[in-house]
Design an enzyme around this catalytic site. Structure first.
Site, PDB file in Angstrom:
ATOM      1  N   GLU A  50      -7.383  11.811   4.719  1.00 30.37           N
ATOM      2  CA  GLU A  50      -6.664  11.955   3.215  1.00 30.37           C
ATOM      3  C   GLU A  50      -7.571  12.330   2.040  1.00 30.37           C
ATOM      4  OE1 GLU A  50      -4.864   7.959   2.772  1.00 30.37           O
ATOM      5  OE2 GLU A  50      -3.761   8.376   4.686  1.00 30.37           O
ATOM      6  N   GLU A 100       0.940  10.257  13.062  1.00 29.83           N
ATOM      7  CA  GLU A 100       1.340   8.936  12.512  1.00 29.83           C
ATOM      8  C   GLU A 100       2.998   9.006  12.227  1.00 29.83           C
ATOM      9  OE1 GLU A 100      -0.813   7.372   9.159  1.00 29.83           O
ATOM     10  OE2 GLU A 100      -2.671   8.134   9.965  1.00 29.83           O
TER      11      GLU A 100
HETATM   12  O1  G3I Z   1      -4.153  -8.873  10.688  1.00 29.86           O
HETATM   13  C1  G3I Z   1      -4.893  -9.337   9.664  1.00 29.86           C
HETATM   14  C2  G3I Z   1      -4.643 -10.797   8.956  1.00 29.86           C
HETATM   15  O2  G3I Z   1      -4.856 -11.647   9.995  1.00 29.86           O
HETATM   16  C3  G3I Z   1      -5.232 -11.057   7.896  1.00 29.86           C
HETATM   17  O3  G3I Z   1      -4.816 -12.281   7.354  1.00 29.86           O
HETATM   18  C4  G3I Z   1      -4.629  -9.958   6.735  1.00 29.86           C
HETATM   19  C5  G3I Z   1      -5.180 -10.237   5.290  1.00 29.86           C
HETATM   20  O4  G3I Z   1      -6.614  -9.907   5.397  1.00 29.86           O
HETATM   21  O5  G3I Z   1      -5.169  -8.607   7.138  1.00 29.86           O
HETATM   22  C6  G3I Z   1      -4.491  -8.434   8.480  1.00 29.86           C
HETATM   23  O6  G3I Z   1      -4.751  -7.174   8.843  1.00 29.86           O
HETATM   24  C7  G3I Z   1      -4.215  -6.179   7.815  1.00 29.86           C
HETATM   25  C8  G3I Z   1      -3.733  -5.086   8.965  1.00 29.86           C
HETATM   26  O7  G3I Z   1      -3.053  -3.760   8.279  1.00 29.86           O
HETATM   27  C9  G3I Z   1      -2.677  -5.674   9.786  1.00 29.86           C
HETATM   28  O8  G3I Z   1      -1.445  -5.779   8.914  1.00 29.86           O
HETATM   29  C10 G3I Z   1      -5.320  -5.496   7.143  1.00 29.86           C
HETATM   30  O9  G3I Z   1      -5.767  -6.264   6.069  1.00 29.86           O
HETATM   31  C11 G3I Z   1      -4.881  -4.097   6.495  1.00 29.86           C
HETATM   32  O10 G3I Z   1      -5.752  -3.522   5.727  1.00 29.86           O
HETATM   33  C12 G3I Z   1      -4.272  -3.109   7.500  1.00 29.86           C
HETATM   34  O11 G3I Z   1      -3.384  -2.115   6.920  1.00 29.86           O
HETATM   35  C13 G3I Z   1      -3.379  -1.089   7.557  1.00 29.86           C
HETATM   36  C14 G3I Z   1      -3.784   0.141   6.593  1.00 29.86           C
HETATM   37  O12 G3I Z   1      -3.774   1.496   7.255  1.00 29.86           O
HETATM   38  C15 G3I Z   1      -4.967  -0.007   6.097  1.00 29.86           C
HETATM   39  O13 G3I Z   1      -6.136   0.341   7.043  1.00 29.86           O
HETATM   40  C16 G3I Z   1      -1.954  -0.869   8.197  1.00 29.86           C
HETATM   41  O14 G3I Z   1      -1.698  -1.656   9.229  1.00 29.86           O
HETATM   42  C17 G3I Z   1      -1.882   0.772   8.817  1.00 29.86           C
HETATM   43  O15 G3I Z   1      -0.301   0.967   9.133  1.00 29.86           O
HETATM   44  C18 G3I Z   1      -2.331   1.638   7.705  1.00 29.86           C
HETATM   45  O16 G3I Z   1      -2.053   3.061   8.380  1.00 29.86           O
HETATM   46  C19 G3I Z   1      -2.414   4.220   7.492  1.00 29.86           C
HETATM   47  C20 G3I Z   1      -3.211   5.094   7.991  1.00 29.86           C
HETATM   48  O17 G3I Z   1      -4.612   4.621   8.555  1.00 29.86           O
HETATM   49  C21 G3I Z   1      -3.468   6.306   7.385  1.00 29.86           C
HETATM   50  N1  G3I Z   1      -2.118   6.851   6.751  1.00 29.86           N
HETATM   51  C22 G3I Z   1      -1.176   5.878   6.191  1.00 29.86           C
HETATM   52  C23 G3I Z   1      -1.219   4.758   7.126  1.00 29.86           C
HETATM   53  C24 G3I Z   1       0.100   3.817   6.321  1.00 29.86           C
HETATM   54  O18 G3I Z   1      -0.561   3.324   5.289  1.00 29.86           O
END
Ligand code: G3I
Length: 355
Positions: free
Chosen positions: A157, A263
């Site tokens: 990105e 994705e």
């Molecule tokens: O599982 C933990 C939970 O135990 C904890 O309590 C909570 C709060 O800290 O966090 C949870 O983990 C989160 C995880 O998603 C699962 O839900 C992370 O904080 C959170 O940062 C993570 O977000 C991911 C995001 O990227 C940032 O890495 C999303 O799942 C994921 O779908 C998203 O994917 C992105 C691609 O990498 C780039 N393109 C866009 C796409 C969607 O945003």
């Protein structure tokens, strides 16, 4: 009156056939075969360790997919501690699942404007120390999964949200505008066999962003960066006009590099489908899914890196969660109960038609 879920599933093959532009829906499509059985290239999904505890989820992954992208647990936010320590337990669990199930691994992501961990924030005014730290991080992470990870999103990105210019967050602050080339060089040093991707989103919906993405790729290649793959995330929605879904793939094909639909999800909220309700939303989703699958499947074999969806069941999708999440969104190929949807049949039909 909304059609019952049972009625929808029963209509799925016919909907898929209709969505593929075959109006004579007398003979519905046969139930979709597992995607990886039809594709002549890797078919991937994202996942996270919590989902590996669910037998239905694991069963769907084993049956349909041949490649895994950790949804977030191979990113700095999970691996890099504030003190610079590295934590691989979650990433290792996913790597172990891939090894145990003969699945290819794709890593995301190494350098991403939206992640500016404290360990690097603290070094951004000391270029030499910043560069050494990033080389150490990339070397440690890629080195750990060398031989299992077929490729990595090295820079994610990098194009500005509106497509006008670029963004680099702490990476540009620490290394200057040349940060992307340096990241690719560090990645090549870390794993000479991996395919190294530049990855971005909204390339189908925003011509300005697609153009800027291509200009960045050209600039990196001209500067000698070992950029060897191009990823279009393809986070789409059902308002996408006919013929738009394959726009990015067709534009990027000219580079001759491996392409990753990295994705894919197709949000079913929004757009004016109030008349047809769920069935018309799922038909629109299947049409778009068939279009992007067709555009990918007709690429030359050496350019078909992988076709990856961003999750398995609708309820697993990031689009359901968070503040901007929508509880009714049905963005993926399997419904909440793990049943295949018309979009899966449309993709499978497109893959089956490819040589
Ligand atoms: O599982 C933990 C939970 O135990 C904890 O309590 C909570 C709060 O800290 O966090 C949870 O983990 C989160 C995880 O998603 C699962 O839900 C992370 O904080 C959170 O940062 C993570 O977000 C991911 C995001 O990227 C940032 O890495 C999303 O799942 C994921 O779908 C998203 O994917 C992105 C691609 O990498 C780039 N393109 C866009 C796409 C969607 O945003």
């Amino acid at each position: 009156m909304r059609p019952s879920r049972r009625a929808l599933i029963a209509a799925a093959p016919a909907l898929a056939l209709a969505a593929c532009g075959h109006r004579d829906v007398a003979q519905p499509l046969p139930p979709a075969r597992p995607l990886k059985a039809t594709a002549r290239f890797p078919v991937g999904t994202s996942l996270m360790t919590g989902e590996l505890q669910e037998p239905q989820f694991v069963g769907l992954v084993r049956s349909n997919f041949s490649q895994i992208t950790p949804e977030w647990e191979m990113k700095m936010e999970r691996i890099l501690g504030a003190d610079g320590s590295l934590h691989f337990e979650a990433a290792d669990q996913i790597a172990g699942f891939c090894r145990d199930n003969g699945l290819r691994l794709h890593g995301t992501t190494l350098v991403w404007y939206s992640q500016d961990p404290p360990a690097f924030e603290a070094l951004k005014d000391n270029r030499a120390a910043f560069e050494a730290k990033l080389r150490e991080y990339i070397g440690a992470v890629m080195g750990r999964y060398k031989g299992l990870a077929r490729g990595w999103d090295v820079v994610n990105e990098a194009v500005a949200e509106n497509g006008d210019g670029y963004r680099g967050g702490v990476w540009a602050a620490g290394l200057g505008d040349d940060y992307a080339r340096l990241a690719f060089e560090m990645a090549r040093e870390a794993d000479p066999g991996a395919v190294l991707f530049l990855n971005d989103y909204n390339l189908e919906q925003m011509p300005a962003k697609l153009n800027s993405f291509q200009r960045l790729a050209e600039r990196l290649l001209k500067a000698g960066a070992p950029l060897t793959g191009l990823g279009t995330q393809s986070h789409l929605d059902i308002s996408l006009a006919k013929g738009e879904a394959g726009v990015a793939i067709k534009a990027l094909a000219r580079f001759g590099l491996p392409i990753h639909v990295s994705e894919l999800d197709i949000s079913t909220v929004g757009g004016d489908f109030s008349l047809g309700g769920d069935a018309s939303r799922l038909e629109a989703q299947a049409r778009i899914a068939g279009e992007i699958a067709e555009a990918f499947a007709v690429l030359p074999a050496h350019q078909r890196y992988a076709f990856t969806v961003w999750g398995v069941r609708d309820k697993d999708s990031w689009l359901r969660g968070g503040k901007s999440g929508h509880p009714d969104d049905q963005p993926l190929l399997f419904d909440d109960d793990g049943r295949p949807k018309p979009a899966l049949s449309a993709i499978e039909a497109a893959f089956a038609r490819a040589k």
